[in-house]
Design a protein around this motif. Structure first.
Motif, PDB file in Angstrom:
ATOM      1  N   ILE A   1      -4.765  -9.811   0.275  1.00 50.37           N
ATOM      2  CA  ILE A   1      -3.586  -9.003   0.580  1.00 50.37           C
ATOM      3  C   ILE A   1      -2.406  -9.960   0.657  1.00 50.37           C
ATOM      4  CG2 ILE A   1      -2.435  -7.560   2.304  1.00 50.37           C
ATOM      5  CD1 ILE A   1      -5.193  -6.526   3.118  1.00 50.37           C
ATOM      6  N   GLY A   2      -1.387  -9.703  -0.139  1.00 46.39           N
ATOM      7  CA  GLY A   2      -0.230 -10.573  -0.184  1.00 46.39           C
ATOM      8  C   GLY A   2       0.911 -10.062   0.677  1.00 46.39           C
ATOM      9  N   LEU A   3       1.532 -10.963   1.422  1.00 41.03           N
ATOM     10  CA  LEU A   3       2.713 -10.644   2.217  1.00 41.03           C
ATOM     11  C   LEU A   3       3.912 -11.394   1.632  1.00 41.03           C
ATOM     12  CD1 LEU A   3       1.346 -10.869   5.888  1.00 41.03           C
ATOM     13  CD2 LEU A   3       1.280  -8.939   4.300  1.00 41.03           C
ATOM     14  N   THR A   4       5.049 -10.719   1.534  1.00 40.47           N
ATOM     15  CA  THR A   4       6.230 -11.336   0.919  1.00 40.47           C
ATOM     16  C   THR A   4       7.120 -12.059   1.923  1.00 40.47           C
ATOM     17  OG1 THR A   4       7.519  -9.286   1.096  1.00 40.47           O
ATOM     18  CG2 THR A   4       6.260  -9.624  -0.933  1.00 40.47           C
ATOM     19  N   CYS A   5       6.752 -12.060   3.198  1.00 40.80           N
ATOM     20  CA  CYS A   5       7.600 -12.670   4.230  1.00 40.80           C
ATOM     21  C   CYS A   5       7.694 -14.186   4.108  1.00 40.80           C
ATOM     22  CB  CYS A   5       7.115 -12.284   5.625  1.00 40.80           C
ATOM     23  SG  CYS A   5       5.342 -12.492   5.895  1.00 40.80           S
TER      24      CYS A   5
ATOM     25  N   ILE B   1       0.091  -5.431  -1.601  1.00 41.02           N
ATOM     26  CA  ILE B   1       1.284  -6.175  -1.208  1.00 41.02           C
ATOM     27  C   ILE B   1       1.966  -5.449  -0.044  1.00 41.02           C
ATOM     28  CG2 ILE B   1       3.519  -7.113  -1.929  1.00 41.02           C
ATOM     29  CD1 ILE B   1       1.235  -8.299  -3.506  1.00 41.02           C
ATOM     30  N   TYR B   2       2.338  -6.218   0.970  1.00 38.62           N
ATOM     31  CA  TYR B   2       3.119  -5.691   2.087  1.00 38.62           C
ATOM     32  C   TYR B   2       4.240  -6.675   2.397  1.00 38.62           C
ATOM     33  CZ  TYR B   2      -0.817  -2.544   2.644  1.00 38.62           C
ATOM     34  OH  TYR B   2      -1.786  -1.608   2.404  1.00 38.62           O
ATOM     35  N   ARG B   3       5.282  -6.177   3.056  1.00 41.09           N
ATOM     36  CA  ARG B   3       6.433  -7.023   3.361  1.00 41.09           C
ATOM     37  C   ARG B   3       6.087  -8.092   4.383  1.00 41.09           C
ATOM     38  NH1 ARG B   3      11.117  -3.828   6.047  1.00 41.09           N
ATOM     39  NH2 ARG B   3       9.613  -3.951   7.756  1.00 41.09           N
ATOM     40  N   ASP B   4       5.376  -7.697   5.440  1.00 46.20           N
ATOM     41  CA  ASP B   4       5.122  -8.606   6.552  1.00 46.20           C
ATOM     42  C   ASP B   4       3.986  -8.048   7.399  1.00 46.20           C
ATOM     43  OD1 ASP B   4       6.286  -6.445   7.874  1.00 46.20           O
ATOM     44  OD2 ASP B   4       8.176  -7.478   8.265  1.00 46.20           O
ATOM     45  N   PRO B   5       3.547  -8.762   8.431  1.00 47.90           N
ATOM     46  CA  PRO B   5       2.461  -8.254   9.272  1.00 47.90           C
ATOM     47  C   PRO B   5       2.762  -6.896   9.883  1.00 47.90           C
ATOM     48  CG  PRO B   5       2.787 -10.591   9.696  1.00 47.90           C
ATOM     49  CD  PRO B   5       3.930 -10.150   8.816  1.00 47.90           C
ATOM     50  N   LYS B   6       4.008  -6.659  10.261  1.00 45.18           N
ATOM     51  CA  LYS B   6       4.366  -5.375  10.876  1.00 45.18           C
ATOM     52  C   LYS B   6       4.097  -4.219   9.926  1.00 45.18           C
ATOM     53  CE  LYS B   6       8.218  -3.039  13.213  1.00 45.18           C
ATOM     54  NZ  LYS B   6       9.631  -3.192  13.664  1.00 45.18           N
ATOM     55  N   GLU B   7       4.458  -4.380   8.653  1.00 40.70           N
ATOM     56  CA  GLU B   7       4.216  -3.307   7.684  1.00 40.70           C
ATOM     57  C   GLU B   7       2.731  -3.128   7.417  1.00 40.70           C
ATOM     58  OE1 GLU B   7       6.946  -2.290   4.227  1.00 40.70           O
ATOM     59  OE2 GLU B   7       5.311  -3.315   3.174  1.00 40.70           O
ATOM     60  N   LEU B   8       1.985  -4.229   7.406  1.00 39.37           N
ATOM     61  CA  LEU B   8       0.544  -4.135   7.173  1.00 39.37           C
ATOM     62  C   LEU B   8      -0.160  -3.439   8.326  1.00 39.37           C
ATOM     63  CD1 LEU B   8      -2.065  -4.663   5.674  1.00 39.37           C
ATOM     64  CD2 LEU B   8      -1.982  -7.061   6.445  1.00 39.37           C
ATOM     65  N   VAL B   9       0.209  -3.760   9.559  1.00 37.71           N
ATOM     66  CA  VAL B   9      -0.462  -3.114  10.690  1.00 37.71           C
ATOM     67  C   VAL B   9      -0.110  -1.634  10.747  1.00 37.71           C
ATOM     68  CG1 VAL B   9       1.248  -3.526  12.523  1.00 37.71           C
ATOM     69  CG2 VAL B   9      -1.182  -3.498  13.081  1.00 37.71           C
ATOM     70  N   ALA B  10       1.097  -1.273  10.302  1.00 42.17           N
ATOM     71  CA  ALA B  10       1.480   0.141  10.272  1.00 42.17           C
ATOM     72  C   ALA B  10       0.656   0.914   9.248  1.00 42.17           C
ATOM     73  CB  ALA B  10       2.972   0.272   9.963  1.00 42.17           C
ATOM     74  N   ALA B  11       0.243   0.218   8.185  1.00 46.58           N
ATOM     75  CA  ALA B  11      -0.535   0.861   7.125  1.00 46.58           C
ATOM     76  C   ALA B  11      -2.025   0.539   7.244  1.00 46.58           C
ATOM     77  CB  ALA B  11      -0.010   0.394   5.761  1.00 46.58           C
ATOM     78  N   PHE B  12      -2.434   0.050   8.401  1.00 49.99           N
ATOM     79  CA  PHE B  12      -3.786  -0.489   8.566  1.00 49.99           C
ATOM     80  C   PHE B  12      -4.868   0.479   8.101  1.00 49.99           C
ATOM     81  CE2 PHE B  12      -7.680  -1.528  10.782  1.00 49.99           C
ATOM     82  CZ  PHE B  12      -7.739  -2.912  10.698  1.00 49.99           C
ATOM     83  N   ASP B  13      -4.800   1.723   8.532  1.00 60.58           N
ATOM     84  CA  ASP B  13      -5.887   2.668   8.266  1.00 60.58           C
ATOM     85  C   ASP B  13      -6.125   2.897   6.779  1.00 60.58           C
ATOM     86  OD1 ASP B  13      -6.438   2.997  10.947  1.00 60.58           O
ATOM     87  OD2 ASP B  13      -5.156   4.756  11.160  1.00 60.58           O
TER      88      ASP B  13
END
Length: 225
Positions: A185-189, A205-217
């Motif tokens: 999983i790639g983060l662009t931060c 691809i996610y922007r940052d950890p915050k976006e990934l945890v929001a989309a966790f499920d």
């Protein structure tokens, strides 16, 4: 994703969980300048994520005078240490680690930082209870994009590559994981674009950890858990 052992997730740290990519860029720039070696910061940034040896090969050429390598590496470490008080975790980094651990995933930090640097980074994360194990530079013979540090992280966590995901922010992370058949999983931060990470082979691809945890499920993490 089906697994045959305990599921786990390996995390790169610099640029993925902590906002340190550009601090490393500036530290290398100063280290090079001290030896009258001029390398544009943009080029240095794109090489951050490699180990020091491969970074210098990439930026300075393999046919260079290597007698200064240890001096420049020590200079980088010394300059970077002056920024330790400024090291911060990205928004959502702690929450992401806690969510992974709370969902039954074994969390291992697959870092190539020195042990002292890793202590600073983990302190910034503030999620010790979620972290099962962590690696440092001394745990690998070769640095990324070689997969050695990931293999060390798997061993530290008692994990197998086929049961795990890797979360990173550079093409070097992805290349290392691909050699083990591990989706990334790639983060662009960290400053690398989503297009570059996708082209390198990132599965999501996610922007940052915050976006990934929001989309966790709905993410690969959620499906693995």
């Amino acid at each position: 994703m089906t697994t045959s052992g305990k599921p786990g997730v390996l995390f790169d740290v610099d640029g993925t969980l902590t906002d340190t990519t550009y601090l490393h860029t500036l530290a290398w720039w100063h280290a090079f300048r001290q030896q009258d070696v001029l390398v544009p910061m943009a080029f240095i940034h794109r090489a951050v994520g490699m180990g020091a040896d491969k970074l210098m090969d990439h930026l300075l050429g393999e046919d260079r005078d290597r007698t200064l390598d240890s001096v420049m590496e020590d200079s980088h470490a010394a300059v970077f240490s002056t920024y330790w008080s400024s090291v911060r975790a990205f928004d959502g980094a702690k929450d992401l680690l806690l969510r992974c651990a709370g969902s039954g995933l074994t969390v291992v930090l697959a870092s190539s930082a020195t042990r002292k640097e890793l202590d600073v980074l983990t302190a910034a994360l503030g999620a010790d209870d979620a972290i099962a194990a962590a690696t440092s530079a001394s745990d690998a013979k070769q640095s990324k994009p070689a997969p050695d540090i990931l293999e060390a992280a798997l061993a530290a966590g008692g994990l197998r590559a086929g049961d795990c995901l890797y979360v990173g922010d550079t093409v070097w992370d992805i290349q290392a994981a691909q050699q083990l058949g591990m989706p990334t999983i790639g983060l662009t931060c960290g400053g690398t674009s989503g297009a570059e990470l996708r082209e390198a082979g990132a599965a999501e691809i996610y922007r940052d950890p915050k976006e990934l945890v929001a989309a966790f499920d709905t993410s690969l993490l959620g499906r693995l858990a």
